[in-house]
Motif scaffolding. Structure first.
Motif, mmCIF file in Angstrom:
data_model
loop_
_atom_site.group_PDB
_atom_site.id
_atom_site.type_symbol
_atom_site.label_atom_id
_atom_site.label_comp_id
_atom_site.label_asym_id
_atom_site.label_seq_id
_atom_site.Cartn_x
_atom_site.Cartn_y
_atom_site.Cartn_z
ATOM 1 N N GLN A 1 27.539 54.367 42.875
ATOM 2 C CA GLN A 1 26.753 55.560 43.155
ATOM 3 C C GLN A 1 27.634 56.749 42.817
ATOM 4 N N ALA A 2 27.147 57.580 41.926
ATOM 5 C CA ALA A 2 27.906 58.755 41.487
ATOM 6 C C ALA A 2 26.920 59.841 41.110
ATOM 7 N N SER A 3 27.449 61.009 40.836
ATOM 8 C CA SER A 3 26.554 62.095 40.441
ATOM 9 C C SER A 3 26.004 61.814 39.043
ATOM 10 N N MET A 4 24.796 62.296 38.821
ATOM 11 C CA MET A 4 24.163 62.094 37.523
ATOM 12 C C MET A 4 24.992 62.748 36.425
ATOM 13 N N ALA A 5 25.659 63.862 36.743
ATOM 14 C CA ALA A 5 26.495 64.547 35.757
ATOM 15 C C ALA A 5 27.615 63.634 35.278
ATOM 16 N N LEU A 6 28.276 62.983 36.216
ATOM 17 C CA LEU A 6 29.366 62.084 35.850
ATOM 18 C C LEU A 6 28.856 60.903 35.027
ATOM 19 N N ILE A 7 27.752 60.319 35.449
ATOM 20 C CA ILE A 7 27.171 59.188 34.716
ATOM 21 C C ILE A 7 26.773 59.615 33.301
ATOM 22 N N LEU A 8 26.165 60.793 33.165
ATOM 23 C CA LEU A 8 25.755 61.270 31.837
ATOM 24 C C LEU A 8 26.960 61.548 30.945
ATOM 25 N N LEU A 9 27.988 62.165 31.502
ATOM 26 C CA LEU A 9 29.184 62.441 30.694
ATOM 27 C C LEU A 9 29.891 61.154 30.271
ATOM 28 N N ILE A 10 29.960 60.180 31.176
ATOM 29 C CA ILE A 10 30.575 58.898 30.826
ATOM 30 C C ILE A 10 29.757 58.198 29.748
ATOM 31 N N THR A 11 28.441 58.205 29.900
ATOM 32 C CA THR A 11 27.572 57.568 28.907
ATOM 33 C C THR A 11 27.704 58.248 27.552
ATOM 34 N N PHE A 12 27.717 59.567 27.540
ATOM 35 C CA PHE A 12 27.869 60.315 26.293
ATOM 36 C C PHE A 12 29.221 60.010 25.645
ATOM 37 N N ASN B 1 22.274 68.519 36.200
ATOM 38 C CA ASN B 1 21.662 67.332 36.801
ATOM 39 C C ASN B 1 22.719 66.606 37.625
ATOM 40 N N SER B 2 23.125 67.207 38.731
ATOM 41 C CA SER B 2 24.242 66.661 39.509
ATOM 42 C C SER B 2 23.803 65.896 40.755
ATOM 43 N N THR B 3 22.559 65.496 40.833
ATOM 44 C CA THR B 3 22.117 64.731 42.006
ATOM 45 C C THR B 3 22.738 63.342 41.987
ATOM 46 N N PRO B 4 23.045 62.782 43.154
ATOM 47 C CA PRO B 4 23.646 61.443 43.194
ATOM 48 C C PRO B 4 22.638 60.372 42.760
ATOM 49 N N VAL B 5 23.105 59.433 41.970
ATOM 50 C CA VAL B 5 22.259 58.334 41.500
ATOM 51 C C VAL B 5 22.988 57.012 41.717
ATOM 52 N N PHE B 6 22.206 55.953 41.808
ATOM 53 C CA PHE B 6 22.731 54.609 41.960
ATOM 54 C C PHE B 6 22.633 53.925 40.603
ATOM 55 N N VAL B 7 23.749 53.428 40.102
ATOM 56 C CA VAL B 7 23.797 52.797 38.780
ATOM 57 C C VAL B 7 24.163 51.336 38.951
ATOM 58 N N GLN B 8 23.416 50.490 38.245
ATOM 59 C CA GLN B 8 23.683 49.054 38.276
ATOM 60 C C GLN B 8 23.711 48.563 36.833
ATOM 61 N N PHE B 9 24.815 47.902 36.476
ATOM 62 C CA PHE B 9 24.971 47.418 35.098
ATOM 63 C C PHE B 9 25.711 46.095 35.117
ATOM 64 N N MET B 10 25.025 45.027 34.741
ATOM 65 C CA MET B 10 25.592 43.688 34.612
ATOM 66 C C MET B 10 26.403 43.280 35.858
ATOM 67 N N GLY B 11 25.844 43.424 37.013
ATOM 68 C CA GLY B 11 26.513 43.028 38.236
ATOM 69 C C GLY B 11 27.406 44.097 38.827
#
Length: 115
Positions: free
Chosen positions: A36-47, A22-32
């Motif tokens: 924008q990063a790849s979904m893979a990076l966001i998922l690995l960071i979240t995990f 799931n490496s498509t680019p996504v836009f992430v917004q959290f508390m201000g």
């Protein structure tokens, strides 16, 4: 403990494979904060953050458990030492009456009379 380690490794591998697929680019917004990063990076960071917070939350219980284990081990060592001392005293006490140089007289209720 080995089963727990294997299970954790399996979960990490599955999360990594899922993130890479799931490496498509996504836009992430959290508390201000926005990124924008790849979904893979966001998922690995979240995990990774989830694992880190899980470890931090369970850390006080693990420290208490290690303290109890240390206390019980010291008690076991003390009891083993006490048992060893008692066994040595018992073997010395049981060996003393068997000594052929020690004269054993029967105990009598009558007192010897002098004639």
């Amino acid at each position: 403990m080995k089963i727990f380690t294997l299970l954790a490794l399996l979960i990490a591998i599955v999360a990594g494979v899922f993130a890479l697929q799931n490496s498509t680019p996504v836009f992430v917004q959290f508390m201000g904060w926005q990124a924008q990063a790849s979904m893979a990076l966001i998922l690995l960071i979240t995990f990774s953050l989830g694992v880190l917070f899980g470890v931090l939350i369970s850390l006080p219980a693990m420290i208490r458990r290690m303290g109890k284990i240390s206390h019980f081990r010291s008690q076991i060592d003390q009891l083993a030492y006490d048992l060893d001392v008692a066994n040595r005293q018992l073997s010395q006490a049981s060996a003393s009456p068997m000594d052929p140089h020690v004269e054993q007289r029967p105990h009598s209720l009558e007192h010897p009379t002098t004639a």
